[in-house]
Design a protein around this motif. Structure first.
Motif, PDB file in Angstrom:
ATOM      1  N   LEU A   1      -1.597   8.801   3.070  1.00 41.63           N
ATOM      2  CA  LEU A   1      -0.333   8.610   2.364  1.00 41.63           C
ATOM      3  C   LEU A   1      -0.595   8.327   0.894  1.00 41.63           C
ATOM      4  O   LEU A   1      -1.428   7.490   0.559  1.00 41.63           O
ATOM      5  N   VAL A   2       0.112   9.041   0.031  1.00 35.51           N
ATOM      6  CA  VAL A   2       0.023   8.798  -1.405  1.00 35.51           C
ATOM      7  C   VAL A   2       1.417   8.439  -1.917  1.00 35.51           C
ATOM      8  O   VAL A   2       2.425   8.834  -1.328  1.00 35.51           O
ATOM      9  N   GLU A   3       1.447   7.694  -2.985  1.00 35.96           N
ATOM     10  CA  GLU A   3       2.727   7.273  -3.549  1.00 35.96           C
ATOM     11  C   GLU A   3       3.490   8.482  -4.082  1.00 35.96           C
ATOM     12  O   GLU A   3       2.932   9.284  -4.830  1.00 35.96           O
ATOM     13  N   PRO A   4       4.737   8.615  -3.700  1.00 34.86           N
ATOM     14  CA  PRO A   4       5.533   9.728  -4.228  1.00 34.86           C
ATOM     15  C   PRO A   4       5.892   9.499  -5.687  1.00 34.86           C
ATOM     16  O   PRO A   4       5.821   8.380  -6.194  1.00 34.86           O
ATOM     17  N   ASN A   5       6.270  10.579  -6.339  1.00 33.60           N
ATOM     18  CA  ASN A   5       6.794  10.487  -7.699  1.00 33.60           C
ATOM     19  C   ASN A   5       8.123  11.245  -7.731  1.00 33.60           C
ATOM     20  O   ASN A   5       8.508  11.875  -6.748  1.00 33.60           O
TER      21      ASN A   5
END
Length: 196
Positions: free
Chosen positions: A171-175
């Motif tokens: 999981l990566v932080e959305p932008n």
């Protein structure tokens, strides 16, 4: 196996040192296996990474591919053993670079990624992960801890004789640019993205 093993080299990276083996599949696509450790302790931490020129090379904010590649390489290098299989021919979920750009144009006009591919007369996802299973079999890997949010990768490995002992979320932080894309993946393609 229609996938043939090619050259093997040592590849020092900013994440750590990898052993890289090139593979050629029956369709003429070239793939890489980046190996950390000796892969004897199984299940092996494993990432199947689909080629994404815009995300991997140019740092596009429209997807999370580049961030996932970085995170996966760091996680694998920190583990005792691990492998990242870089799958070429998967650009734009298998539709190719120019069609991917056309789909991006349609997204700018309001379609989501699924609708854009269908509007172009293309499949929603044309990727095939059997070659990844071939590579794992060639390396003697029969059980993996899969770094993925995509159920299609998990199911394909299982269908092709690889035991998936665990799915490890990536999981990566959305932008602001990729949030609609990620929501479409979660809501229409069943990707596991609980952080959205």
């Amino acid at each position: 196996m229609t996938t043939r093993r090619g050259v093997e080299i040592r590849l020092p990276t900013r994440y750590g040192e990898f052993r890289v083996i090139g593979y050629l599949d029956g369709s003429g696509h070239e793939h890489l296996a980046l190996i950390h450790g000796d892969l004897t302790a199984q299940p092996v931490l494993t990432r199947l990474h689909s080629e994404c020129l815009t995300g991997d090379a140019f740092g596009s904010l429209r997807c999370e591919c580049g961030d996932q590649l970085t995170a996966a390489l760091a996680a694998i290098a920190a583990a005792p053993d691990g492998i990242l299989i870089y799958l070429r021919g998967h650009e734009g979920r298998g539709i190719g670079l120019l069609a991917k750009l056309q789909a991006m144009r349609l997204q700018e006009e309001g379609l989501d990624t699924v609708e854009a591919n269908l509007a172009l007369g293309l499949p929603v996802d044309a990727r095939d992960y059997r070659v990844a299973a071939d590579i794992l079999h060639d390396l003697g890997v029969c059980s993996v801890r899969l770094l993925s949010n995509n159920p299609a990768k998990l199911n394909s490995l299982r269908d092709n004789g690889i035991h998936v002992a665990d799915r490890v979320p990536l999981l990566v932080e959305p932008n602001a640019e990729n949030l609609p894309y990620l929501l479409t993946k979660r809501e229409r393609m069943d990707h596991w993205l609980p952080h959205l």
